[in-house]
Design an enzyme around this catalytic site. Structure first.
Site, PDB file in Angstrom:
ATOM      1  N   HIS A 160       0.769  -1.263   0.134  1.00 51.29           N
ATOM      2  CA  HIS A 160      -0.095  -0.044  -0.039  1.00 51.29           C
ATOM      3  C   HIS A 160       0.890   1.277   0.077  1.00 51.29           C
ATOM      4  CE1 HIS A 160      -3.940  -1.954   0.160  1.00 51.29           C
ATOM      5  NE2 HIS A 160      -3.319  -2.605   1.234  1.00 51.29           N
TER       6      HIS A 160
ATOM      7  N   PHE B 273      -0.356  -7.767  -5.021  1.00 49.55           N
ATOM      8  CA  PHE B 273       0.736  -7.105  -4.341  1.00 49.55           C
ATOM      9  C   PHE B 273       1.929  -7.744  -4.850  1.00 49.55           C
ATOM     10  CE2 PHE B 273      -3.134  -5.630  -1.839  1.00 49.55           C
ATOM     11  CZ  PHE B 273      -3.277  -4.513  -2.457  1.00 49.55           C
TER      12      PHE B 273
ATOM     13  N   ASP C 199       0.355  -4.609   5.377  1.00 49.38           N
ATOM     14  CA  ASP C 199      -0.775  -5.762   5.208  1.00 49.38           C
ATOM     15  C   ASP C 199      -0.755  -5.839   3.653  1.00 49.38           C
ATOM     16  OD1 ASP C 199      -1.518  -2.932   5.139  1.00 49.38           O
ATOM     17  OD2 ASP C 199      -3.520  -3.458   4.765  1.00 49.38           O
ATOM     18  N   GLU C 200      -1.694  -6.974   3.211  1.00 48.91           N
ATOM     19  CA  GLU C 200      -1.781  -6.985   1.877  1.00 48.91           C
ATOM     20  C   GLU C 200      -0.609  -7.042   0.842  1.00 48.91           C
ATOM     21  OE1 GLU C 200      -6.532  -6.282   1.619  1.00 48.91           O
ATOM     22  OE2 GLU C 200      -5.094  -4.895   1.202  1.00 48.91           O
ATOM     23  N   VAL C 201       0.407  -7.690   1.471  1.00 47.75           N
ATOM     24  CA  VAL C 201       1.771  -7.456   0.499  1.00 47.75           C
ATOM     25  C   VAL C 201       1.886  -8.520  -0.555  1.00 47.75           C
ATOM     26  CG1 VAL C 201       4.268  -7.127   0.309  1.00 47.75           C
ATOM     27  CG2 VAL C 201       2.810  -6.575   2.342  1.00 47.75           C
TER      28      VAL C 201
END
Length: 681
Positions: free
Chosen positions: A209, A296, A265-267
């Site tokens: 992000h 991601f 998060d959400e890598v």
């Protein structure tokens, strides 16, 4: 005679000295008295007013916040004197301010913070992204509207560059009070938060992000995958160097913070995983069967593939290596500062790997899940793992807006309240996971799904949802006491939790649920049951079945609400609920328009004024009403938001529909002036 003149002169000199002495004493006493009076001003009297003051109207209050002078004029501590407070024994309720889109002006935060405190919050999680006033090498990251340096009034009042009402209550602004030094918006936010007993927790994304960073050409070489700006390449030395600069600049302005949130998060494909059984996607409830998030790209870059090949590692090991470096920097640089991180990437990493990494002593996971209904067991498997891995504390994250669709304009209150109720069940079960302890909960209010997506619900529109969610957590459920407190704080006379909410009342009181869609209608089992039924005595149905009367197009009546941005709340309600519908009805259902003013008539510029006048007055009135509301809405938005937000929201939510009506009115006026001429070829 000479003696008499000398005596008179001496008396005159004595009188002058006495006047000067009295003036000095008065000045000193006045400052002391003013300071003491300000110390006794209630913390919420500036925005909310005194409850016993009958001189103020019952309508919305939007005056500027009145701040005690003592809080602002006290000497600032030097960097070495400041440090994080010990809040480890306090259960925290943080309200998430997502500034990656629709960041409000600081003048709105002046009104918002006392409200948050009154509703039961004791902290704010601020995700600055490009709204932070980065400097030096990082200045390229700043938004054109980033919070920045402002000048204090030279006459001693707190009026700044932006036009704000001076909050001086007891000292007139014209008095010659010494000028205060320049301050930054970030410092002002810190002081506002401290005044209202709100802990400020900054959030700095350190892995995924990070589109607001990697979109710039200067930092494109730090991308995990060259084509996508989502995630850092953890193998490039410049990545950690950049993160150290980011963290240093943010923490320089947050020396009193006890925690910092590093995001993470959400890598990549290590998470987040859908929960068993219910399986809703954590951030996007509209895709209930969404699989592992792999957008991601961690592990897909050439450097990552090479590293895993040479080190016999996997994505999880690589992820932990980077996180450990970030946490190591924080621990070495900021003694006593505790770190938080989103937990989704940890969910599929083995207990052994987590324990071996040693991060459990440096960070607390924030377990996030935004679906309205889930069971303790769905979260419990992660809590058991984190306890076994050596983590000492855990946080939870619910949502009050921004999780039910990337273009959602109106928060489904029922959905978010039910999410809090599910988290309350998990909190009650925490003794099962000892020694892991519950530290706090973050009520997330996402403003965009990512840096490139459209805006979700605006913050003023989400305030009633936030109030209901916070009070649900404070009271341990949405009961009659909760409802009364929410209505009192918001200034509403009644509150509707919208479609299907009474089904929650039924489910939690033993009453069979009726089909969805019976909005405002009692369940069959309660019809005629009276207030003696257990569902009523527990407060559920009384809270959820009461209706909020549809507001007039231009809501100005008393009792319409008294929270910051209430005017925007009502006008967005009208736009969201009626703009598209009313225009489509005019275009598709009005027989006069369909028969005598069709697209063909408009293209060839012909029509009979006799037939056109049959619907013309209604068409022009519809256009006039909507234009008037939209002008007022724009003015209200401009009072809270920067120009880019106003333009984006209007273009996304108003223009696609109002432009159709504008074109229709334009063609109507042009053709009726032609006085029934022949059809144009």
């Amino acid at each position: 005679m000479a003696c008499q003149r000398s005596t008179k002169l001496n008396l005159l000199r004595l009188a002058v000295l006495l006047v000067v002495a009295l003036a000095g004493i008065k000045f000193l006493l006045r400052d002391s008295l003013t300071l003491e009076l300000h110390r006794h001003i209630p913390k919420d009297s500036g925005f909310w007013g005194d409850t016993g003051d009958t001189s103020q109207g019952a309508g919305p209050r939007s005056q500027a916040l009145e701040l005690p002078v003592a809080k602002i004029t006290a000497p600032r501590q030097g960097p070495g004197q400041q440090g994080p407070k010990d809040s480890s024994a306090t259960e925290m309720r943080l309200v998430h301010l997502d500034l990656k889109g629709a960041a409000p002006k600081v003048s709105y935060l002046e009104q918002l913070f006392p409200l948050l405190s009154r509703l039961g919050a004791n902290g704010v999680l601020i995700e600055y992204e490009d709204m932070f006033p980065f400097k030096g090498e990082l200045e390229v990251l700043r938004s054109p509207y980033a919070y920045s340096r402002e000048t204090w009034g030279s006459a001693g009042c707190w009026r700044r560059k932006r036009r704000r009402e001076c909050p001086c209550a007891l000292v007139a602004c014209t008095e010659a009070v010494p000028a205060l030094p320049s301050e930054e918006d970030i410092d002002w936010i810190q002081q506002l938060a401290e005044l209202h007993k709100l802990e400020v927790v900054p959030l700095v994304q350190t892995f995924g992000h990070v589109e607001f960073i990697l979109k710039h050409e200067k930092y494109q070489h730090l991308r995990e995958v060259e084509r996508f700006p989502n995630s850092f390449n953890p193998h490039v030395p410049d990545t950690l160097a950049l993160l150290k600069s980011l963290l240093s600049q943010v923490m320089e302005k947050h020396r009193r913070s006890s925690w910092i949130h590093i995001g993470a998060d959400e890598v990549g494909s290590a998470g987040p995983q859908p929960l068993p059984a219910a399986r809703p996607a954590p951030r996007c409830a509209e895709h209930p069967l969404k699989p592992q998030i792999q957008v991601f790209h961690l592990g897909e870059g050439m450097d990552s593939k090479s590293w895993m090949s040479h080190n016999r590692g996997d994505v999880g090991t690589m992820y932990l290596k980077h996180i450990k470096q970030v946490l190591g920097f924080i621990a070495a640089r900021y003694q006593g500062l505790r770190a938080l991180m989103w937990d989704d990437m940890l969910r599929k990493i083995s207990t052994g790997a987590l324990r071996e990494s040693g991060i459990a002593k440096q960070v607390s996971p924030v377990v996030w899940f935004y679906a309205p209904d889930f069971e303790v067991e769905q979260i419990g498997q992660f809590l058991a793992k984190y306890a076994e891995s050596g983590f000492e504390a855990v946080w939870f994250a619910s949502a009050f807006k921004g999780t039910t669709g990337p273009a959602q304009a109106w928060p489904p209150l029922n959905h978010h309240v039910r999410n809090q109720l599910s988290w309350l069940q998990v909190m009650q079960a925490m003794p099962r996971f000892a020694p892991l302890r519950f530290q706090g909960i973050v009520l997330t209010g996402w403003q965009r799904y990512d840096h490139y997506s459209v805006l979700c619900e605006l913050l003023p529109v989400g305030i009633p949802s936030l109030a209901a969610c916070l009070q649900t957590l404070v009271h341990g459920g949405f009961m009659e006491e909760t409802r009364r407190k929410v209505l009192d704080v918001l200034g509403f006379q009644s509150l509707q939790l919208e479609q299907g909410t009474w089904c929650v009342a039924a489910a939690r009181s033993g009453v069979p649920a009726a089909p969805r869609g019976d909005q405002g209608v009692l369940p069959p089992a309660l019809q005629g049951a009276g207030s003696h039924h257990p569902a009523w005595s527990r407060g559920w149905c009384r809270a959820t079945c009461c209706a909020l009367t549809s507001p007039p197009r231009f809501p100005r009546s008393e009792g319409r609400g008294a929270f910051p941005g209430v005017e925007i709340y009502h006008m967005v309600e009208q736009v969201n609920g009626h703009l598209k519908e009313s225009i489509q009805k005019a275009l598709e259902e009005e027989s006069g328009i369909k028969g005598w003013f069709s697209p063909y008539h408009r293209k060839h510029q012909f029509g009979n004024p006799r037939n056109m006048e049959s619907f013309g007055s209604k068409l022009l009135k519809l256009h006039e009403d909507w234009e008037s509301l939209v002008r007022e809405l724009r003015a209200q938005l401009e009072s809270i938001y920067f120009p880019d937000t106003v333009e984006e929201w209007m273009e996304e939510n108003v223009s696609p529909y109002l432009d159709q009506l504008r074109d229709l009115v334009r063609d109507y006026r042009a053709i009726i002036r032609l006085n029934a001429r022949p059809k144009a070829s």
